[in-house]
Design an enzyme around this catalytic site. Sequence first.
Site, PDB file in Angstrom:
ATOM      1  CB  VAL A 119      -0.919   0.028   1.241  1.00 44.59           C
ATOM      2  CG1 VAL A 119      -1.783   1.278   1.229  1.00 44.59           C
ATOM      3  CG2 VAL A 119      -1.800  -1.222   1.289  1.00 44.59           C
ATOM      4  CE  LYS A 139      -1.502   0.420  -4.473  1.00 48.76           C
ATOM      5  NZ  LYS A 139      -1.078   1.431  -5.453  1.00 48.76           N
ATOM      6  N   GLY A 190       5.517   4.164 -19.373  1.00 47.29           N
ATOM      7  CA  GLY A 190       5.584   2.892 -18.652  1.00 47.29           C
ATOM      8  C   GLY A 190       4.920   2.944 -17.291  1.00 47.29           C
TER       9      GLY A 190
HETATM   10  N1  HSE Z   1       0.151   1.030 -10.455  1.00 43.69           N
HETATM   11  C1  HSE Z   1       0.419   1.433  -9.111  1.00 43.69           C
HETATM   12  C2  HSE Z   1       0.336   2.962  -9.026  1.00 43.69           C
HETATM   13  C3  HSE Z   1       1.782   0.920  -8.694  1.00 43.69           C
HETATM   14  O1  HSE Z   1       0.285   3.627 -10.056  1.00 43.69           O
HETATM   15  O2  HSE Z   1       0.293   3.494  -7.929  1.00 43.69           O
HETATM   16  C4  HSE Z   1       2.042   1.013  -7.217  1.00 43.69           C
HETATM   17  O3  HSE Z   1       1.181   0.200  -6.470  1.00 43.69           O
END
Ligand code: HSE
Length: 429
Positions: free
Chosen positions: A134, A207, A189
Site C-alpha cells: 500500500v 489498497k 511505462g
Molecule cells: N500502479 C500502481 C500505481 C503501482 O500507479 O500506484 C504502485 O502500487
Amino acid sequence: MSSPLRLGIAGLGTVGIGVVKIVQKHAELLARRSGRDVTITAISARDRLKNRDADLSAYRWENDPVAVARADDVDVFVELIGGDNGIARDSIEAALRAGKDVVTANKALLAMHGQDLAELAESLGRAIRFEAAVAGGIPVIKAMTESLAGNDISRVMGVMNGTCNYILTRMESAGLPYEAVFEEARQLGYLEADPTLDVGGIDAGHKLAILSAIAFGTQVDFGAVEIEGIERVSIDDIRRAADLGYRIKLLGVAQMTARGLEQRMSPCLVPADSPLGQLHGGTNMVVVEGDSVGQIVLRGAGAGEGPTASAVLSDIVEIARGVRLPVFGQPAASLTAAQPARTAVPAAYYLRLELQDKPGALAKIATVLGDAGISIDRMRQYGQHSDSSVPVLVVTHKTTPDAIDFAIEALPRTGVLVSDPVELRIEEV
Ligand code: HSE
Ligand code: NAP
C-alpha cells in the site's frame, strides 16, 4: 551475531531487482540494524536469460518459485511476482507450510485472499508482512499497525494510485484530455500491464480494502469497496473544479458508521489548497484520523523500484529482528466480518450541467434539486458553450448520495439538458 537471515526472492522485475540492489549495496547497514547478516540464497523469475541490471551470479536459480518457497536454505520467502491468484498464492502458501515467513508487495492477493492467508500464517506461527503493498515507500502499514495502535481510528483516506494522480494532475497542468494523457502514461511505462487496474480504480481499491482491515479490525473485504475509476473525468470538469477552488483526485475513503463499513474509491473534488489538493504527479498520500492522535498525513513515493524496495526491506529487517506481528495488526481469528454499507455520509456535491439557453431552464433545474431535498450553495453559469447551450455549475450544500441519485435521474426529464449531467462528491479533508 546470530545466524544470517536467508532470503529467497521470487520475481525479479522492478521491485525484485530493487530489493536485490539494496541487499547488495547496504549489506553492512542491514546487518547492523538487523543484528545479523541478511543474505540472498535463491531467486526465481520466468526468464533466466533476461538482462536484469544486477549481478545475480551468487544466487541459486530456480525455475519454479515454489522450489524457492520450500528450500531448506531459505528463511524468508519474498514474493514479488504479483497477481491475485496462481503462482503468487501457491508459492506463499507453500512457504508458510514449509515454516517460512513471507514478505510480499502483492496488494491484489492480500485484498482478495488476505483473511485466508492471515489465518494460515497465524495457525502456523509465521508472519506475512506487506509494507510495500500500500502506497509504495510510505510506511503506512507500520504506522497503522504499530504507531497508531492506541487509537480508535475513525477514517482513513488517501490518494493511493500514482498513475491516476499523474494523469489527473497532468490533464490540469497541460490542459490535455484524458485520452491524450492516458497515452502519455502508457509511453512512460506508468500503467500496469492491465491498465484498467489503475484507471478503473481497482488497484487503489485493493489498497483501501487492506487499510480498512487494519483500521477497523475487520476482515479484508475488497468486494464491498464501491469503485469508480477516472475514465469519465473530463478536462472540462478539471477546469471547472479549478475555477471553484477544487482539484479532482481519485480518492479512497473508508469509515465505520452506525450502518456499517463504508469503503469507496472514486474521483472526488478536494479543496485545491488542502494537502490532498496539493498532491501532484505520481506521489501518494494517506490520511489517518484517530481519536487520540487527531489527523496524520503521510506523503511520499507510491511506486517505483527504490521506494517499493525500501518498504520490502523494512519488512525483512523487522523479521530479522525477530518481530512477528499479526498480519492485520490483531489475530486473524479476531477480525470481524464487517457489515458493508453503501456510502450515506452526507457531502456537498459538484454538478455540471449543459443546459439549453432558454428562459426557465435554470428554474426547472432548481425545482428538481428542491424536490430532491437538495439545497444549492453556489451556482455559476458560463457564457454560451455552443450556439444553443450553456454550462452551469452547481455546488450543493451537504446532501446524501440517495438525494443526488434521485436528482440525477430526474434532471433529464426537465427537457432542458443537452447532455448527461456530471456529479462528483466534494470530500472534506
Ligand atoms: N500502479 C500502481 C500505481 C503501482 O500507479 O500506484 C504502485 O502500487
Ligand atoms: P514486474 O516488473 O512485472 O515483475 C514481475 C516479476 O515476476 C518478473 O521478474 C517476472 O519474471 C516474474 N514472474 C512472473 N510470472 C512468474 C512465474 N510464473 N514464475 C516466476 N516468476 C514470474 O512487477 P513489479 O512491478 O516488480 O511488481 C511486483 C509486485 O509488487 C506486484 O505484486 C506489484 O503489484 C507490487 N508492487 C509494485 C510496485 C511498483 O512500483 N512496480 C509498487 C507497489 C507494489 P520475468 O522478469 O522473467 O518476466
